[in-house]
Each structure stands twice: as C-alpha cells, then as structure tokens.
Motif scaffolding. Structure first.
Motif, PDB file in Angstrom:
ATOM      1  N   THR A   1      33.805  46.283  29.826  1.00 24.26           N
ATOM      2  CA  THR A   1      32.964  45.197  30.871  1.00 24.26           C
ATOM      3  C   THR A   1      33.574  45.483  32.324  1.00 24.26           C
ATOM      4  O   THR A   1      34.629  45.570  32.739  1.00 24.26           O
ATOM      5  CB  THR A   1      33.273  44.034  30.490  1.00 24.26           C
ATOM      6  N   ARG A   2      32.447  45.661  33.177  1.00 24.10           N
ATOM      7  CA  ARG A   2      32.601  45.883  34.461  1.00 24.10           C
ATOM      8  C   ARG A   2      32.635  44.638  35.455  1.00 24.10           C
ATOM      9  O   ARG A   2      31.882  43.894  35.122  1.00 24.10           O
ATOM     10  CB  ARG A   2      31.753  47.051  34.988  1.00 24.10           C
ATOM     11  N   ILE A   3      33.818  44.595  36.324  1.00 21.37           N
ATOM     12  CA  ILE A   3      33.652  43.485  37.177  1.00 21.37           C
ATOM     13  C   ILE A   3      33.508  43.841  38.644  1.00 21.37           C
ATOM     14  O   ILE A   3      34.386  44.845  39.012  1.00 21.37           O
ATOM     15  CB  ILE A   3      34.958  42.737  36.990  1.00 21.37           C
ATOM     16  N   TRP A   4      32.731  43.339  39.343  1.00 19.21           N
ATOM     17  CA  TRP A   4      32.341  43.710  40.541  1.00 19.21           C
ATOM     18  C   TRP A   4      32.592  42.491  41.463  1.00 19.21           C
ATOM     19  O   TRP A   4      32.374  41.520  41.503  1.00 19.21           O
ATOM     20  CB  TRP A   4      31.014  44.027  40.919  1.00 19.21           C
ATOM     21  N   ARG A   5      33.435  42.866  42.530  1.00 20.46           N
ATOM     22  CA  ARG A   5      33.871  41.820  43.787  1.00 20.46           C
ATOM     23  C   ARG A   5      33.763  42.601  45.011  1.00 20.46           C
ATOM     24  O   ARG A   5      34.533  43.752  45.397  1.00 20.46           O
ATOM     25  CB  ARG A   5      35.156  41.446  43.378  1.00 20.46           C
ATOM     26  N   GLY A   6      32.760  42.250  46.046  1.00 20.89           N
ATOM     27  CA  GLY A   6      32.692  42.833  47.321  1.00 20.89           C
ATOM     28  C   GLY A   6      32.298  44.381  47.188  1.00 20.89           C
ATOM     29  O   GLY A   6      31.429  44.770  46.334  1.00 20.89           O
ATOM     30  N   ARG A   7      33.233  45.079  47.538  1.00 26.61           N
ATOM     31  CA  ARG A   7      33.065  46.541  47.388  1.00 26.61           C
ATOM     32  C   ARG A   7      33.892  47.074  46.257  1.00 26.61           C
ATOM     33  O   ARG A   7      34.223  48.484  46.197  1.00 26.61           O
ATOM     34  CB  ARG A   7      33.126  47.266  48.733  1.00 26.61           C
ATOM     35  N   GLU A   8      34.455  46.242  45.720  1.00 19.60           N
ATOM     36  CA  GLU A   8      35.399  46.797  44.492  1.00 19.60           C
ATOM     37  C   GLU A   8      34.938  46.627  43.117  1.00 19.60           C
ATOM     38  O   GLU A   8      34.147  45.806  42.984  1.00 19.60           O
ATOM     39  CB  GLU A   8      36.574  45.767  44.445  1.00 19.60           C
ATOM     40  N   SER A   9      35.188  47.742  42.307  1.00 21.08           N
ATOM     41  CA  SER A   9      34.987  47.609  40.823  1.00 21.08           C
ATOM     42  C   SER A   9      36.303  47.474  40.085  1.00 21.08           C
ATOM     43  O   SER A   9      37.368  48.358  40.214  1.00 21.08           O
ATOM     44  CB  SER A   9      34.305  48.946  40.207  1.00 21.08           C
ATOM     45  N   LEU A  10      36.399  46.370  39.533  1.00 21.77           N
ATOM     46  CA  LEU A  10      37.682  45.907  38.836  1.00 21.77           C
ATOM     47  C   LEU A  10      37.459  46.061  37.348  1.00 21.77           C
ATOM     48  O   LEU A  10      36.676  46.216  36.758  1.00 21.77           O
ATOM     49  CB  LEU A  10      37.933  44.559  39.331  1.00 21.77           C
ATOM     50  N   SER A  11      38.817  46.188  36.828  1.00 22.82           N
ATOM     51  CA  SER A  11      39.045  46.049  35.179  1.00 22.82           C
ATOM     52  C   SER A  11      39.652  44.979  34.828  1.00 22.82           C
ATOM     53  O   SER A  11      40.082  44.179  35.626  1.00 22.82           O
ATOM     54  CB  SER A  11      39.807  47.477  34.802  1.00 22.82           C
ATOM     55  N   ILE A  12      39.460  44.728  33.478  1.00 22.76           N
ATOM     56  CA  ILE A  12      40.086  43.653  33.011  1.00 22.76           C
ATOM     57  C   ILE A  12      41.511  43.640  33.346  1.00 22.76           C
ATOM     58  O   ILE A  12      42.167  42.413  33.771  1.00 22.76           O
ATOM     59  CB  ILE A  12      40.106  43.643  31.383  1.00 22.76           C
ATOM     60  N   GLU A  13      42.218  44.579  33.106  1.00 21.94           N
ATOM     61  CA  GLU A  13      43.660  44.750  33.481  1.00 21.94           C
ATOM     62  C   GLU A  13      43.942  44.291  34.927  1.00 21.94           C
ATOM     63  O   GLU A  13      45.129  43.693  35.153  1.00 21.94           O
ATOM     64  CB  GLU A  13      44.156  46.173  33.292  1.00 21.94           C
ATOM     65  N   GLU A  14      43.057  44.624  35.893  1.00 18.21           N
ATOM     66  CA  GLU A  14      43.390  44.119  37.183  1.00 18.21           C
ATOM     67  C   GLU A  14      43.247  42.784  37.367  1.00 18.21           C
ATOM     68  O   GLU A  14      43.923  42.226  38.322  1.00 18.21           O
ATOM     69  CB  GLU A  14      42.285  44.987  38.176  1.00 18.21           C
ATOM     70  N   LEU A  15      42.103  42.131  36.849  1.00 19.19           N
ATOM     71  CA  LEU A  15      42.188  40.693  36.780  1.00 19.19           C
ATOM     72  C   LEU A  15      43.546  39.771  36.330  1.00 19.19           C
ATOM     73  O   LEU A  15      43.640  38.870  36.805  1.00 19.19           O
ATOM     74  CB  LEU A  15      40.917  40.196  36.105  1.00 19.19           C
ATOM     75  N   ILE A  16      43.844  40.683  35.147  1.00 21.01           N
ATOM     76  CA  ILE A  16      45.093  40.092  34.563  1.00 21.01           C
ATOM     77  C   ILE A  16      46.397  40.131  35.533  1.00 21.01           C
ATOM     78  O   ILE A  16      47.154  39.312  35.878  1.00 21.01           O
ATOM     79  CB  ILE A  16      45.491  40.735  33.328  1.00 21.01           C
ATOM     80  N   ALA A  17      46.434  41.274  36.318  1.00 20.04           N
ATOM     81  CA  ALA A  17      47.474  41.694  37.329  1.00 20.04           C
ATOM     82  C   ALA A  17      47.571  40.568  38.313  1.00 20.04           C
ATOM     83  O   ALA A  17      48.436  40.333  38.956  1.00 20.04           O
ATOM     84  CB  ALA A  17      47.438  43.031  37.653  1.00 20.04           C
ATOM     85  N   GLU A  18      46.217  40.283  38.658  1.00 24.88           N
ATOM     86  CA  GLU A  18      46.190  39.263  39.864  1.00 24.88           C
ATOM     87  C   GLU A  18      46.311  37.912  39.682  1.00 24.88           C
ATOM     88  O   GLU A  18      46.550  37.119  40.226  1.00 24.88           O
ATOM     89  CB  GLU A  18      44.688  39.356  40.315  1.00 24.88           C
TER      90      GLU A  18
END
Length: 427
Positions: free
Chosen positions: A208-225
């Motif tokens: 699943t792709r997560i988009w925020r502003g100009r960023e393309s995020l992964s599930i792992e990155e949302l968890i890290a945040e």
C-alpha cells in the motif's frame, strides 16, 4: 358541529390528494430507475444513467471496452466479469484527472454511470434484456451484477469519485501486524454530515502506497514516525484522506472486503498525482487527436465544405486552448470506438485539411461528455466519413504527427472493429 361536517366533507378530497402525491412519488422513482437509451447526436443526461461499481478485471484499450466484476448483493468473488463499452464521448477519470483505459491498473475499483447501447446492432459488447439488473444471478451472487446498461458515460476511480461528489474517507482505527492489517473508516461529506455514515473495514499491506506532500511513504516509515503502531490497534482520530481502492481475495469467508492501494494524506499529494496523470493523458490525446462529432456540413463545389463540430469533454483545458481561429487542422472520420477509418498510413493519410474559421463556447453548464466548444472547419476536399451525426478526430497542426499502431485503425473496413483470431499472423 358545522366545522366537523365541513371537515368530513373534505376527507374524500384530502384522501385523493394524498393518493395522487404517493402516485407521483412512485412514478418519479420508477422513472429514475427506467433504462435509458442515448440518441445519436445528443449527450445523455447523467441523472438518467444507471450507477454501479466494481473491480476492473479486463481491458481492451484499442476498442475502448473491458469488463468489471460488479458489486452486488451476494458473494463478490463469484461474480462473472461484466463487459462494458465506452461511449464515444465517455469520460474516464483516474487519480482525479483525465485518463484512457490503458492508464488504469487491473483490480482497481471503479464507479460506473452507464446506459443501454445506443444502437444494439453495432454494440461491441453483449446486448442484454433491459431489466437484467433486476435478475437474480443465483449461486450466492444476488442481483445487479450484470446490468443491461453497459455503455459507459462516466468511469472513475475512488479518489476521482470522491472529489466529484465532495466526499472524503475518515480513518477511525488501524490494526496492524507484520506491516499489514485492517483499517476502519467511514465515507462522509467533506463539509461534514449528519454523523450516520456506516463504518467499513478495508485491508492494507506492505505494498500500500502512502502519499504526503511530495513524499512517498511506506508502512514502516509511518511506524518509525509513531503515526501507526508496530503492532496492534491505534485510533486515527477521524483523519480525513482520499483512498485508492482495489479488491483482493480475502480469507476468513469474507467475500466483499475491499483493499487499499493508496492513501493520500493531504491535498498536495493528491494534486501531484492528478498532475502526473493529466500530463500522461495530454500526451496521449495529442498523439491520437481530439474526438468530436459533426453537427452540420455546408457543402460547396468541387469537394469544398464547411464543417461544424462539437469537441468532446473531459480533457485538460490546455488541449482545448489549441483550437483557435485561423489555426490549420486535420479532420478524419472514426468509428464509435474512436478508431480511424480512412487511411492505411496513419490518420493523416486521408484526412481532410484546412483552417479552423471559428471557435465558440456554449454559455452556461454543458452536459457531461461535451466540452461545450464548437469549431467550424473549412476544407477543400471533404472525405466520405465526415457527415452530420458521425464521430471524427481533429488535430491542430501544432500537435505532433505520428502513426498510430495497427490495432488502433480500421483501414476503412468496419468488419475489423471486433478482432477475431484472424488478427494474429500465420507462422
């Protein structure tokens, strides 16, 4: 006593008015469900279209048709792919922008607004009984999965549909394990509703792709945040987002649970997705020409003619801006699948040539499918296919002249519209 008598005398009239009102309501509801067949030369009203949604499972982009697994009242996975064809003036939207069928990944859940075939004799998909959407398909499939309304005016993915309808998804809760899991969300009006939206469970996974502003995020990155938990449940506080939705086979005997392919967390990310898709579509239209239909032809001598045509809608404004007075242009006849029908060396081979002598924009709102822009085009050699009611493609000469691939033109043989095994070479 006198007042009571007067009231009693009025009872029959009151009863009649109530019955009449109920009858009118019933008639209106029936009229809204009544199958509608578009007429040649008229853009059909969107409000008379039959609405349904489902998973895109097959695409024949060259013939502007495909199949959708329509969501009904039964087990979704049992539903047969249901063929559809795009009307010549159909509007396709993907990621909030104009699109062609070739742009949309298989598996995408699409919203459909469609009508009966305008001419059953030339339909490129099966013609069904007009009440087919009411028939129970049995085998736990239910009703509504094979509507006779299979000629599409509007085909749009989830974010396009939500933007047009003024809706957003609100994320309630995430439940995560091993970078996949479940999201509970509600679909609500963007401006706020009555709070009665029903909750829906949707799956997601590491793809699943997560988009925020100009960023393309992964599930792992949302968890890290810390935005999502590494495991378990977390409230997301009604976070407003737009979702891309697909369907995947699901375990646990759940047959109609949809899957999240994309999450757009803010307006900037959605606008960027729309811009990318818009540029893809602009390049496509410039190479395949703008579609239109002929309103009128004024014939002169020795092959001369002035042609009035209405450009179809749903394109980016910059494409329409290229149609200006005194701009040289080419016009070629096409079949209802928008395949060129004149010329074996590309669409320009037999096209009528000449200047655009006038461009007008109809005032007020225009029906879906129409741009409201009408051009008048002068030519000194009009071809047979340019006649009132026929569909054409037009190219300002500022657009690139390219050759379309073999499957996208008919070489003046209408029998080639629907490919047979003969399309393949003999080795």
């Amino acid at each position: 006593m006198k007042n009571e008598d007067s009231f009693l005398n009025l009872l029959p009239q009151i009863f009649y008015q109530l019955c009449l009102g109920l009858s009118l309501l019933t008639t209106a509801a029936t009229a809204a469900d009544e199958p509608f067949r578009p007429e040649a030369g008229k853009f059909p009203p969107l409000e008379k279209a039959h609405a349904y949604r489902g998973e895109l499972v097959f695409v024949d982009h060259a013939n502007r048709r495909g199949s959708i697994r329509v969501q009904g009242s039964g087990m979704f996975f049992r539903n047969d792919p249901h063929p559809f064809a795009l009307l010549p003036y159909a509007i396709v939207r993907y990621h909030g922008a104009p699109a062609d069928l070739r742009d949309i990944p298989l598996g995408t859940v699409m919203h459909v607004r469609a009508f009966l075939p305008p001419d059953p004799k030339t339909s490129s998909v099966p013609v069904l009984p007009v009440d087919n959407k009411k028939i129970d398909a049995n085998h736990n499939r239910g009703t509504g999965i094979a509507p006779a309304e299979n000629h599409v005016l509007l085909l749009e993915d989830e974010p396009s549909h939500c933007q047009r309808e003024g809706m957003v998804w609100k994320l309630k809760e995430v439940d995560l394990k091993n970078n996949e899991g479940m999201i509970i969300a509600t679909l609500e009006p963007k401006q706020g509703g009555d709070g009665k939206a029903s909750e829906e469970k949707l799956t997601f996974d590491a793809a699943t792709r997560i988009w925020r502003g100009r960023e393309s995020l992964s599930i792992e990155e949302l968890i890290a945040e810390g935005a999502w938990p590494a495991a378990g449940k977390k409230s997301l506080g009604n976070q407003p987002v737009l979702l891309g939705i697909t369907w995947k086979p699901t375990p646990d005997g759940i047959f109609t649970r949809f899957h999240i392919s994309d999450i757009w967390l803010d307006d900037i990310s959605m606008q960027r997705a729309a811009k990318n898709q818009t540029e893809t579509h602009k390049a496509f239209i410039r190479s395949r020409w703008m579609a239109a239909w002929i309103d009128n032809v004024e014939y002169g001598k020795f092959g001369r003619a002035t042609v009035t045509a209405t450009l179809f809608g749903g394109m980016d404004d910059s494409l329409y801006a290229d149609f200006k007075k005194d701009v040289p242009a080419l016009m070629n006849a096409v079949e209802n699948t928008l395949k060129h029908t004149h010329g074996a060396y590309g669409p320009a081979h037999m096209a009528s040539k000449g200047p655009i002598v006038d461009v007008t924009k109809a005032p007020g709102a225009t029906p879906l499918g129409s741009s409201g822009i009408q051009i008048r085009f002068d030519t000194d050699l009009i071809i047979e296919g340019i006649r009132p009611g026929r569909v054409v493609r037009v190219r300002p000469t500022s657009w690139p002249q390219v050759q379309v691939p073999r499957e996208e033109y008919l070489n003046d043989n209408l029998e080639e519209r629907f490919p047979t095994p003969a399309i393949f070479p003999k080795y």
